[in-house]
Structure formats: C-alpha cells, structure tokens
Enzyme design. Structure first.
Site, PDB file in Angstrom:
ATOM      1  N   LYS A   1      -4.155   4.235 -21.060  1.00 40.16           N
ATOM      2  CA  LYS A   1      -2.847   3.574 -21.174  1.00 40.16           C
ATOM      3  C   LYS A   1      -2.472   3.097 -19.764  1.00 40.16           C
ATOM      4  O   LYS A   1      -1.989   3.860 -18.942  1.00 40.16           O
ATOM      5  CB  LYS A   1      -1.809   4.567 -21.709  1.00 40.16           C
ATOM      6  CG  LYS A   1      -0.607   3.944 -22.428  1.00 40.16           C
ATOM      7  CD  LYS A   1       0.201   2.962 -21.629  1.00 40.16           C
ATOM      8  CE  LYS A   1       1.151   3.637 -20.658  1.00 40.16           C
ATOM      9  NZ  LYS A   1       1.828   2.603 -19.782  1.00 40.16           N
TER      10      LYS A   1
ATOM     11  N   GLY B   1       0.924  -0.527 -23.280  1.00 45.89           N
ATOM     12  CA  GLY B   1       2.212  -0.126 -23.847  1.00 45.89           C
ATOM     13  C   GLY B   1       3.130   0.437 -22.797  1.00 45.89           C
ATOM     14  O   GLY B   1       2.749   0.578 -21.631  1.00 45.89           O
TER      15      GLY B   1
ATOM     16  N   GLY C   1       5.558   3.238 -20.917  1.00 48.87           N
ATOM     17  CA  GLY C   1       5.412   4.660 -20.599  1.00 48.87           C
ATOM     18  C   GLY C   1       6.110   5.591 -21.571  1.00 48.87           C
ATOM     19  O   GLY C   1       5.477   6.469 -22.170  1.00 48.87           O
ATOM     20  N   PRO C   2       7.426   5.411 -21.760  1.00 45.65           N
ATOM     21  CA  PRO C   2       8.144   6.363 -22.606  1.00 45.65           C
ATOM     22  C   PRO C   2       7.779   6.265 -24.099  1.00 45.65           C
ATOM     23  O   PRO C   2       8.174   7.134 -24.876  1.00 45.65           O
ATOM     24  CB  PRO C   2       9.619   5.979 -22.406  1.00 45.65           C
ATOM     25  CG  PRO C   2       9.642   5.174 -21.149  1.00 45.65           C
ATOM     26  CD  PRO C   2       8.320   4.486 -21.067  1.00 45.65           C
TER      27      PRO C   2
ATOM     28  N   GLU D   1      -2.070  13.208 -10.330  1.00 47.81           N
ATOM     29  CA  GLU D   1      -2.080  12.629  -8.985  1.00 47.81           C
ATOM     30  C   GLU D   1      -0.699  12.038  -8.778  1.00 47.81           C
ATOM     31  O   GLU D   1      -0.360  11.028  -9.393  1.00 47.81           O
ATOM     32  CB  GLU D   1      -3.137  11.530  -8.878  1.00 47.81           C
ATOM     33  CG  GLU D   1      -4.562  11.997  -9.018  1.00 47.81           C
ATOM     34  CD  GLU D   1      -5.027  12.859  -7.851  1.00 47.81           C
ATOM     35  OE1 GLU D   1      -4.358  12.858  -6.791  1.00 47.81           O
ATOM     36  OE2 GLU D   1      -6.043  13.553  -8.021  1.00 47.81           O
TER      37      GLU D   1
ATOM     38  N   CYS E   1      -0.077   5.844  -2.599  1.00 48.84           N
ATOM     39  CA  CYS E   1       0.479   7.208  -2.615  1.00 48.84           C
ATOM     40  C   CYS E   1       0.030   7.996  -1.398  1.00 48.84           C
ATOM     41  O   CYS E   1       0.724   8.891  -0.952  1.00 48.84           O
ATOM     42  CB  CYS E   1       0.148   7.927  -3.910  1.00 48.84           C
ATOM     43  SG  CYS E   1      -1.447   7.553  -4.569  1.00 48.84           S
TER      44      CYS E   1
ATOM     45  N   GLU F   1       9.309   9.844  -1.073  1.00 49.86           N
ATOM     46  CA  GLU F   1       8.338   8.763  -1.109  1.00 49.86           C
ATOM     47  C   GLU F   1       9.063   7.444  -1.362  1.00 49.86           C
ATOM     48  O   GLU F   1       9.798   7.320  -2.337  1.00 49.86           O
ATOM     49  CB  GLU F   1       7.308   9.023  -2.214  1.00 49.86           C
ATOM     50  CG  GLU F   1       6.223   7.986  -2.234  1.00 49.86           C
ATOM     51  CD  GLU F   1       5.144   8.294  -3.260  1.00 49.86           C
ATOM     52  OE1 GLU F   1       5.468   8.475  -4.443  1.00 49.86           O
ATOM     53  OE2 GLU F   1       3.962   8.341  -2.868  1.00 49.86           O
TER      54      GLU F   1
HETATM   55  P1  ADP Z   1       5.192   4.392 -11.058  1.00 51.45           P
HETATM   56  O1  ADP Z   1       5.805   3.289 -11.868  1.00 51.45           O
HETATM   57  O2  ADP Z   1       6.032   4.852  -9.925  1.00 51.45           O
HETATM   58  O3  ADP Z   1       3.752   4.186 -10.745  1.00 51.45           O
HETATM   59  P2  ADP Z   1       5.410   6.023 -13.405  1.00 51.45           P
HETATM   60  O4  ADP Z   1       5.231   7.486 -13.363  1.00 51.45           O
HETATM   61  O5  ADP Z   1       6.679   5.462 -13.918  1.00 51.45           O
HETATM   62  O6  ADP Z   1       5.152   5.661 -11.920  1.00 51.45           O
HETATM   63  O7  ADP Z   1       4.233   5.319 -14.180  1.00 51.45           O
HETATM   64  C1  ADP Z   1       2.894   5.705 -14.167  1.00 51.45           C
HETATM   65  C2  ADP Z   1       2.328   5.597 -15.562  1.00 51.45           C
HETATM   66  O8  ADP Z   1       3.006   6.533 -16.401  1.00 51.45           O
HETATM   67  C3  ADP Z   1       2.511   4.231 -16.229  1.00 51.45           C
HETATM   68  O9  ADP Z   1       1.370   3.936 -17.030  1.00 51.45           O
HETATM   69  C4  ADP Z   1       3.722   4.453 -17.107  1.00 51.45           C
HETATM   70  O10 ADP Z   1       3.759   3.598 -18.224  1.00 51.45           O
HETATM   71  C5  ADP Z   1       3.506   5.882 -17.558  1.00 51.45           C
HETATM   72  N1  ADP Z   1       4.710   6.593 -17.994  1.00 51.45           N
HETATM   73  C6  ADP Z   1       5.996   6.391 -17.610  1.00 51.45           C
HETATM   74  N2  ADP Z   1       6.823   7.227 -18.260  1.00 51.45           N
HETATM   75  C7  ADP Z   1       6.057   8.002 -19.061  1.00 51.45           C
HETATM   76  C8  ADP Z   1       6.311   9.075 -19.979  1.00 51.45           C
HETATM   77  N3  ADP Z   1       7.535   9.534 -20.186  1.00 51.45           N
HETATM   78  N4  ADP Z   1       5.254   9.642 -20.619  1.00 51.45           N
HETATM   79  C9  ADP Z   1       4.003   9.210 -20.392  1.00 51.45           C
HETATM   80  N5  ADP Z   1       3.702   8.203 -19.556  1.00 51.45           N
HETATM   81  C10 ADP Z   1       4.696   7.601 -18.893  1.00 51.45           C
END
Ligand code: ADP
Length: 462
Positions: free
Chosen positions: A170, A201, A203-204, A245, A279, A369
């Site tokens: 994903k 898709g 994240g949430p 990570e 990072c 960060e």
């Molecule tokens: P950043 O945008 O700072 O890299 P995120 O943690 O928001 O960090 O995003 C990293 C990945 O995690 C992306 O693929 C994002 O879609 C996904 N993501 C964001 N929120 C969730 C969630 N609640 N559960 C699972 N994956 C998520």
C-alpha cells in the site's frame, strides 16, 4: 502521466471495487497529473486473499528460483530507469538529476542485492543436534511513505520475496505512480500471480484495513511515528510481527579536531538533499563553541548556494508544516541565518534552504522531526555535553561524527544511541542494516539483516 485505473491483484490489473479516486499532483506546478484508485477495505481483503493463496507455492519455491525472479525484477526496473526517474519527478517534484541518481538507481541496487542474498543466504543451519530452518513468515503488508517512493517499496518487497513471503503493498497517496511501475516490473519478472499485489489507497482507509487484516502475518511500515504507534499497537494486540521505520532527528557531531569546512558542507548537503524529506537526515549540527561562529557562516554560505537547486516539498500540508516549524524556531529564540518563514515562490510547494543558529537542545526545532530543508546548529561546551545533546531526543535513527582522527570519531560513535553513524562522511552502503534505536523504530531493513526480518525459525531435533 501514464497511470493504471485499477489495482494489481492476483497477477493482473483489475478495477477496484471502491469508486473513490486519488488525484496525483505535481508539487512544482500544483497540477493534477494522474488519477489512481483509492481502494477500500474490500479491495484490500481481495489482495490479502490473493497473497494467502499464493503463499504455499512461493514459500516452497527453491531459493535459487526466487533469486532468478529477483534478478529479473532488478533487470525490469533497470530497463525502466528513465521512466522511474521521470515519474518520481512528476509526483514528488525532485529535480530529475536526483531522481535518476537516487530515486531510480538505489532501488535497482537494492533489488540486485536481494537477488544475490536470496541465492546465498543460509535458510538452514545446524546447531548441535538440531537443524534450524529459516522459513518465510507468511503474508506481508508493506505500508510505505512518499519520500523515497520506490526505495521504500523495494526495501520491503525485495527481502520479503527473497524470504519466500507473499506481499500486499500500500504505497503513499502522494506517490502511487512509481508504485504502479514497480508492479509492472514485478509482472514482467514472472512472479507467480498473487505473490505481489499493489493496492493504491488512503492511509486511514486502505492502510488501516491492511494493517488490521487477520490474513496478514507481518506489517512492515515506514512513516510517521504517530501512525507507527497505532500500527504497532494493532499488531501487538493481534500478536502479529511488526517492523517500523519511523522518524529521526539525527545529530551531525563535529568534534574540535575535524575539518570544519568539509563537515559543514557535507552536513548541509545531507539536510538539503531530497528537500529535507529524509528520515535519516542530520538535522542537528553540533559544533564546539570555539568554532561555532565559523561553522554558522559556512552553513549560511552553503545553504545559500543550494538556493534554486532543491525541489519542492511533496504537498501543501508539508509545506505549511515546515514553514510553521521555522516560525516556531524563531519564536523560541533561534536566529534565522539562511532561508525564510515565507515560501520563495507563488506556485509550487517550495521552502527555501534554511539554517537556524543559536538553537538550544530544548527548542522544538531541536527535538521534533521537521521533514524539510531546515538545519538547526547547536553549540556544545565539551565532548560530554555533545554526547548528552546528541542522545537527548526520543529518536535514534542515524547520525554522523567528524574528527581529525578516525579512531576518535569511532569512540564517540560507539556512545551514540542511534542505528547508523557515518564516520567522517562515510558513504551509503545498501547492505548495511538501517533502522532505529528508541522511538525511531523496530527492526532493520537492507542487507542480510533486512532479510531475516521476514523469516521465522523452526528447530528439528535429532
Ligand atoms: P508521512 O506522510 O509523514 O510519510 P504517514 O505515516 O502519514 O507519514 O504515511 C505513511 C504511510 O502510512 C502512507 O502509505 C499512508 O497512507 C499510511 N497511513 C497513514 N495513516 C494510516 C493508518 N491510520 N493506518 C495505516 N496506514 C496509514
């Protein structure tokens, strides 16, 4: 920009069940360049089921055959090198030279390293009267961020495939196009249907459905600490293995005996690279008080030279967040010696290369960060003070030490609470384990250490 209007599932591009779409935006001119499906939980479920079905066959495939598929994957990526670079430039905004040299070249090298490791790794060992089998852990969920969009996928998919796992990827919402190129390359490489699946898709929605899915055996996540914490808790409750990570606030420690000009110039380049969206970036420069003013002047000059050579940030939200941190730094008493609290251009998500001086360890810009082209320069009194400052954040991902004598730098590096340290500007090693101490994460990626994350052990006694 070319885009698939489906998700890659069970060996073919298929329409998503969800009708929702994601707009892919070029961060340089803010124009929509493509649309991809925003998969829903049913799409995720179908992908996990495809991966589960493919698991027994792939897990039983001889390591030499898995190595051959990974070699073909490496070659398929290499054949697309220019297309990969152009795609990352379109969706992430990075200058094309950097896209070629890093965003395209590094994942090809990493894929190649796992083709070799799949062939050479000892998947069996003898311990006294036992034979220990290193078996694939099962179905892997890979949830990846946008900052190094292809590298983050390959750093999970290649070792998982080498280990005999099947996988559902994903990718981040902002950078799904290079992820689609990766799935195309995997298809061309002749991976059996269902071994690798790609679900674009949000994240949430899709990310969360994947992380929570009972058919997933290991969740490998790279992204923010906030989301990583939630994924870790969910996985823990399900007694599921997890690799995280997360963030960093790495220290670049310049000891008094160091070549100051070199240490500062390389340090500034490290932070400005990829517009600071790294990072492991050395975002805190630690300089002895006797050489502090000289170092700040060098950093100011170096940052000014970067002026128009760095690309934008990935989106408007990140731009606002980074500018907010610069403002906060100034409000808390830091001195802005390069850069600005204002965007340098009207269009595009740009932030000027920024240097903050007179930063003290408790300031927000020394603790959190920022994920943008912002360097904080801190003063220390002696080595013990430098060590306290270096180790004084919740993070521990990377770092650097500079000294006139390599042994002196190594002695300091041994006392740092962090997963990687570059000595006098040491070069990137795609086989070196990468990962965090403290809240920077759980587990290691790359090389043999990255491969073992995807294995579980079984002992047979004789
Ligand atoms: P950043 O945008 O700072 O890299 P995120 O943690 O928001 O960090 O995003 C990293 C990945 O995690 C992306 O693929 C994002 O879609 C996904 N993501 C964001 N929120 C969730 C969630 N609640 N559960 C699972 N994956 C998520």
């Amino acid at each position: 920009m070319k885009a698939h209007d489906g998700i890659y599932l069970d060996g073919a591009w298929r329409p998503a069940l969800s009708r929702d779409l994601i707009d892919v935006v070029d961060p340089v001119d803010e124009q929509v360049v493509a649309r991809v499906p925003a998969a829903g939980p049913d799409d995720v479920d179908a992908a996990v089921r495809a991966a589960r079905t493919a698991l027994p066959g792939w897990a039983a495939t001889a390591p030499a055959e898995r190595a051959a598929r990974l070699t073909a994957l490496r070659d398929a990526l290499a054949a697309r090198q220019e297309e990969i670079a152009e795609t990352v430039t379109a969706e992430l905004g990075s200058p094309i030279g950097f896209s070629r040299a890093v965003h395209a070249a590094v994942p090809i090298a990493v894929a190649g390293s796992y083709a070799e490791l799949a062939a050479s790794h000892g998947f069996e060992e003898t311990v006294g009267n036992s034979t220990v089998l290193h078996e694939p852990i099962g179905v892997v969920a890979a949830i990846t961020p946008w900052n190094y969009p292809l590298h983050q996928i390959v750093a999970k998919a290649a070792p998982a495939l080498a280990a005999g796992c099947t996988i559902v990827v994903k990718p981040a919402e902002d950078t799904p196009l290079v992820a689609q190129l990766f799935a195309e390359a995997a298809h061309e490489a002749g991976l059996p249907a269902g071994v690798l699946n790609l679900v674009t898709g949000r994240g949430p929605v899709a990310g969360q459905a994947l992380a929570e899915h009972p058919g997933v055996d290991l969740v490998s996540f790279t992204g923010s600490t906030a989301v990583g914490r939630v994924i870790g808790a969910t996985a823990g409750a399900a007694v599921k293995k997890v690799a995280l990570e997360l963030g960093g606030k790495s220290a670049n420690v310049i000891l008094p005996s160091a070549d100051l000009a070199r240490a500062v110039n390389v340090g500034v380049a490290n932070v400005m690279s990829n517009s600071g969206q790294t990072c492991s970036a050395w975002t805190r420069m630690l300089v002895h008080r006797d050489r502090y003013d000289e170092a700040v002047e060098l950093a100011r000059t170096a940052a000014a030279k970067y002026g128009d050579r760095i690309g934008p940030l990935v989106n408007a939200k990140q731009q606002a967040r980074v500018l907010g941190y610069i403002e906060k730094g100034v409000a808390e008493g830091a001195r802005l010696v390069a850069g600005s609290t204002e965007p340098p251009r009207e269009r595009g998500y740009f932030v000027s290369p920024t240097v903050l001086a007179d930063v003290t360890p408790e300031m927000t810009v020394a603790q959190e960060e920022i994920f943008g082209p912002v360097l904080s320069v801190l003063r220390y009194d002696d080595e013990e003070d430098a060590l306290r400052i270096a180790n004084g954040t919740v993070y521990g991902l990377a770092g650097a030490v500079w000294a006139g004598d390599e042994a002196e730098a190594v002695a300091f590096a041994r006392r740092m609470d962090t997963g990687q340290v570059d000595i006098n500007g040491g070069r990137f090693n795609p086989l070196a384990p990468f990962g965090g101490y403290k809240q920077s994460g759980v587990g290691r990626e790359l090389g043999a250490h990255g491969l073992t994350e995807y294995l579980q052990t079984k002992s047979l006694q004789f």
